[in-house]
Design an enzyme around this catalytic site. Structure first.
Site, short mmCIF file in Angstrom:
data_model
loop_
_atom_site.label_atom_id
_atom_site.label_comp_id
_atom_site.label_asym_id
_atom_site.label_seq_id
_atom_site.Cartn_x
_atom_site.Cartn_y
_atom_site.Cartn_z
N HIS A 40 0.64 -1.29 -0.02
CA HIS A 40 -0.02 -0.03 0.24
C HIS A 40 0.99 1.15 0.06
O HIS A 40 1.63 1.67 1.21
CB HIS A 40 -0.78 -0.22 1.23
CG HIS A 40 -1.89 1.18 1.40
ND1 HIS A 40 -1.80 2.08 2.18
CD2 HIS A 40 -2.94 1.67 0.66
CE1 HIS A 40 -2.65 3.05 2.20
NE2 HIS A 40 -3.45 2.60 0.97
N HIS A 82 -0.50 10.25 -3.64
CA HIS A 82 -1.90 9.88 -3.43
C HIS A 82 -2.72 10.98 -3.39
O HIS A 82 -4.10 11.06 -3.93
CB HIS A 82 -1.92 9.27 -1.82
CG HIS A 82 -3.25 8.86 -1.31
ND1 HIS A 82 -3.91 9.97 -0.57
CD2 HIS A 82 -4.09 7.81 -1.54
CE1 HIS A 82 -5.00 9.30 -0.29
NE2 HIS A 82 -5.24 8.18 -0.81
#
Length: 341
Positions: A40, A82
């Site tokens: 992740h 992100h």
């Protein structure tokens, strides 16, 4: 007391009959395969997220896939980031300052963004004991091309395929086109390739599916979010899997029955985010979701996820074990028949 030969054979057959089915169904994943470990944002629990250093460390720890979230720069380049803004994870405020009253990625060129250094967040640090990144700029914001190049070079170095799990962070036709064009440029395009394209937008997933078909591509796709189980059949028309939050509650909470319903619709289930840093607590968490049949986990700590997966697989006999046992029984049966002849 001597046990007759045929009685021993019967005992072995009964053992196989009672043992094999239970063991064979111990993996409840959709395809009966080992669950995937997805890094992740890289090894984001240890190093700055979305950096070549973080991705490489995750690969060294055994992650199957690295996950670059993608944003578009002002001049149309895909970068791993992100947020839609740069200020949470980089030193943009001191190096470049504000643009249009903020720090949006879309307001800076790639050349400008390349001047920035990514900062650690959460439990991350700027280095990891015993690890030296191979990249010359391990803590700069990488382009999608650089992430792919790292995955391919590490695949060659480690002798195992390192997969890519890019996310289209914005619902934008240009982003869709660039993601597919970049993947095609590096030789990806088949469903068997180690690539999943993900998005929280079902419309984006529909568009990418249609564009893939027109380009002769068939890469796997995953729709993110905790969809209602009643919608699984419809979702399965456009994607190969779902990526729900494991922290959701209520009707859309990820439970064993939720995973089973997704599997019944032919959908993989890749849950996010496994962010437990304590090894003991993390192991219990992985065990629970692996036991329910989750097909993949987005983890901040790739080493902990890989360790839990290894323990799971150590308890599952290889198919060759079944073949060996059954072969032995067959051989004993042949010997018994020869003795009776």
């Amino acid at each position: 007391m001597r046990i007759p030969f045929h009685a021993g054979l019967l005992a072995l057959a009964l053992l196989a009959a009672t043992t094999l089915p239970a063991q064979a169904t111990s993996l409840k994943t959709l395809n009966g395969q080992a669950p995937l470990v997805i890094a992740h944002r890289g090894a984001s629990g240890y190093l700055p997220e979305h950096t070549l250093a973080g991705y490489e460390l995750a690969i060294k720890m055994g992650a199957d896939y690295i996950e670059p979230d993608l944003q578009l720069t002002k001049d149309g380049h895909l970068v791993a980031m992100h947020d839609a803004t740069l200020n949470r994870t980089t030193d943009v405020a001191t190096v470049l300052g504000r643009r249009n009253n903020g720090y949006r990625v879309a307001d800076y060129t790639l050349a400008e963004i390349k001047q920035l250094t990514v900062k650690p967040t959460g439990t991350g640090k700027t280095s990891y004991p015993g690890f030296t990144p191979s990249s010359a700029d391990p803590l700069r914001v990488p382009t999608f091309d650089e992430v792919i190049q790292l995955a391919q070079s590490q695949s060659a170095l480690t002798g195992r395929t390192v997969g890519l799990y890019p996310e289209a962070k914005i619902a934008d036709p240009l982003m869709e086109d660039k993601i597919l064009a970049t993947l095609a440029q590096y030789g990806y395009g088949k469903s068997s390739d180690a690539v999943f394209i993900q998005s929280f937008s079902l419309d984006t997933m529909k568009n990418i599916r249609a564009k893939q078909q027109s380009l002769g591509m068939s890469l796997q796709q995953v729709f993110l979010g905790n969809s209602a189980s009643s919608s699984f059949a419809d979702i399965a028309r456009y994607v190969n899997g779902i990526g729900p939050s494991i922290n959701a509650s209520g009707a859309n909470a990820v439970t064993e029955s939720y995973i089973q319903a997704a599997h019944a619709a032919g959908l993989l289930v890749h849950g996010y985010t496994f962010a437990q840093a304590n090894a003991e607590l993390a192991a219990a968490q992985y065990d629970k979701y692996f036991g329910w049949g989750m097909d993949g986990v987005f983890s901040n700590y790739s080493d902990l996820a890989v360790s839990a997966r290894n323990e799971l697989m150590a308890a599952v006999p290889e198919p060759s074990s079944y073949a060996l046992m059954l072969g032995g029984i067959a051989l004993l049966g042949w010997v018994a028949r020869r003795r009776q002849a």
